[in-house]
Design an enzyme around this catalytic site. Sequence first.
Site, PDB file in Angstrom:
ATOM      1  CE  LYS A 128      -7.364  -0.491   1.383  1.00 27.41           C
ATOM      2  NZ  LYS A 128      -7.381   0.622   2.333  1.00 27.41           N
ATOM      3  CB  SER A 172      -0.953   0.002   1.191  1.00 30.55           C
ATOM      4  OG  SER A 172      -0.259  -0.226   2.387  1.00 30.55           O
ATOM      5  CG  HIS A 192      -4.169  -0.982  -1.574  1.00 27.53           C
ATOM      6  ND1 HIS A 192      -4.699   0.288  -1.687  1.00 27.53           N
ATOM      7  CD2 HIS A 192      -3.791  -1.115  -0.279  1.00 27.53           C
ATOM      8  CE1 HIS A 192      -4.632   0.906  -0.523  1.00 27.53           C
ATOM      9  NE2 HIS A 192      -4.081   0.078   0.357  1.00 27.53           N
TER      10      HIS A 192
HETATM   11  N1  PLP Z   1      -4.737  -4.316   4.351  1.00 31.54           N
HETATM   12  C1  PLP Z   1      -4.235  -3.360   3.568  1.00 31.54           C
HETATM   13  C2  PLP Z   1      -3.129  -3.718   2.614  1.00 31.54           C
HETATM   14  C3  PLP Z   1      -4.712  -2.047   3.648  1.00 31.54           C
HETATM   15  O1  PLP Z   1      -4.201  -1.091   2.880  1.00 31.54           O
HETATM   16  C4  PLP Z   1      -5.764  -1.768   4.567  1.00 31.54           C
HETATM   17  C5  PLP Z   1      -6.315  -0.406   4.719  1.00 31.54           C
HETATM   18  O2  PLP Z   1      -5.659   0.588   4.728  1.00 31.54           O
HETATM   19  C6  PLP Z   1      -6.253  -2.798   5.358  1.00 31.54           C
HETATM   20  C7  PLP Z   1      -5.732  -4.061   5.228  1.00 31.54           C
HETATM   21  C8  PLP Z   1      -7.331  -2.539   6.349  1.00 31.54           C
HETATM   22  O3  PLP Z   1      -8.557  -2.499   5.674  1.00 31.54           O
HETATM   23  P1  PLP Z   1      -9.865  -2.023   6.419  1.00 31.54           P
HETATM   24  O4  PLP Z   1      -9.953  -0.538   6.207  1.00 31.54           O
HETATM   25  O5  PLP Z   1     -10.973  -2.784   5.763  1.00 31.54           O
HETATM   26  O6  PLP Z   1      -9.716  -2.385   7.864  1.00 31.54           O
END
Ligand code: PLP
Length: 396
Positions: free
Chosen positions: A242, A183, A211
């Site tokens: 997202k 990310s 992502h």
């Molecule tokens: N995993 C990744 C790679 C993320 O970028 C994010 C959010 O920023 C999450 C997990 C967490 O997702 P959530 O907002 O559904 O808790």
Amino acid sequence: MTQGLFQRLGAEIEGFKGQGVYKRFNTLTSPQAPWVEMAGRGRVLVLSSNNYLGLSADPAVVAAGQEALKRLGAGTASVRFICGTFDVHRRLEAKLASFLGTQDALTYVSCWNANTGLTPTFLDEQDVIISDELNHASVIDGVRATRSPRKVYRHSDMSHLEEHLTSSKGARHRLVFTDGVFSMEGDLAKLPDIADLARRHDAVVVVDDSHGTGVMGRTGRGTPEHYGMQGQVDVITSTLGKALGGAAGGFTAGPASLCDYLAQRSRPQLFSNALPPTVAASALAALEQLDARPELVRTLRENTLYFRQRMTEAGFAPLAGPTPIVPVILGETALAIRMSKRLLEERVFVTGFGYPVVPQGHARIRCQISAAHTRDDLDFGISAMRKVGAELGILK
Ligand code: PLP
């Protein structure tokens, strides 16, 4: 009441402000979209949202949420197994599984919960968990909460991963956990190599594709589809917050026995409410939109290519990668925050990231592209970047 703790926190916050690393919320008063109304700023271009397909305010996605609200009310008032499962939860889970080519899927209120509720549920001291050093914070926290010995490999360093696999021979189970799309870097996991190593060492592969889902691959089925490996990854965790509607929510998709086991034992399943039905219905509608409008993924890919090229021509050196996450490394956190502030004055919203979100000295601004951006939007963003980049002396 003793004030010592709160005085210390207040003093530290003053320190953040003094160092120019204090984060302020920008309040939006219109739906998430390429252009939004921002309190005190007026209309600004958003280049920092995960709304990759532009579905968060899509009429069909909004209508599905409204219909669920009317039909099922605000929420379950319960955890799943007590009395908190609606038909829409199961329909969404079936759709996610068929979309990703897995046997089943299980939703959580966030991918944070899916990640932290995964490995602590079924691994223990007899097992070994192996994780990329740049995995998302929720993966790191899940790994830390697991009782197994853990090994962290240098980012995408396959020899280091192999060393860990070799040295953990003899463990009952070995599990390799990687983000699909990283990310903060916008690069992809080397999934074919990881899968190959895992196969040779009899390890399980888990990919957090938050992502990648809706973004990567010809039809948005994610990083495995990008590599032509659909249905070949053991377990996928991802978010609904997202590309898939952008409200909230997450899930784990994989073998039926795993999903069933998680439903029995994963702590965020047992001790926290189910996904609100509005959110489940909107996510389901987002998946249906993705099926019906494959051009969304194509437009996102074309916009990404265009933006990356124009940024390079403008004199920036964004980190390379095929994803719509386009980071520009600036070094000091204060510089990243200054750039983000100046861009906002030019009506472009791009967030600056510094420590502790990224390592010290690797602060950056991170642009994110959406299928909903027009070429004019992207050009507007680039010209603001060029102006501010020149002012701050960061162009090549
Ligand atoms: N995993 C990744 C790679 C993320 O970028 C994010 C959010 O920023 C999450 C997990 C967490 O997702 P959530 O907002 O559904 O808790």
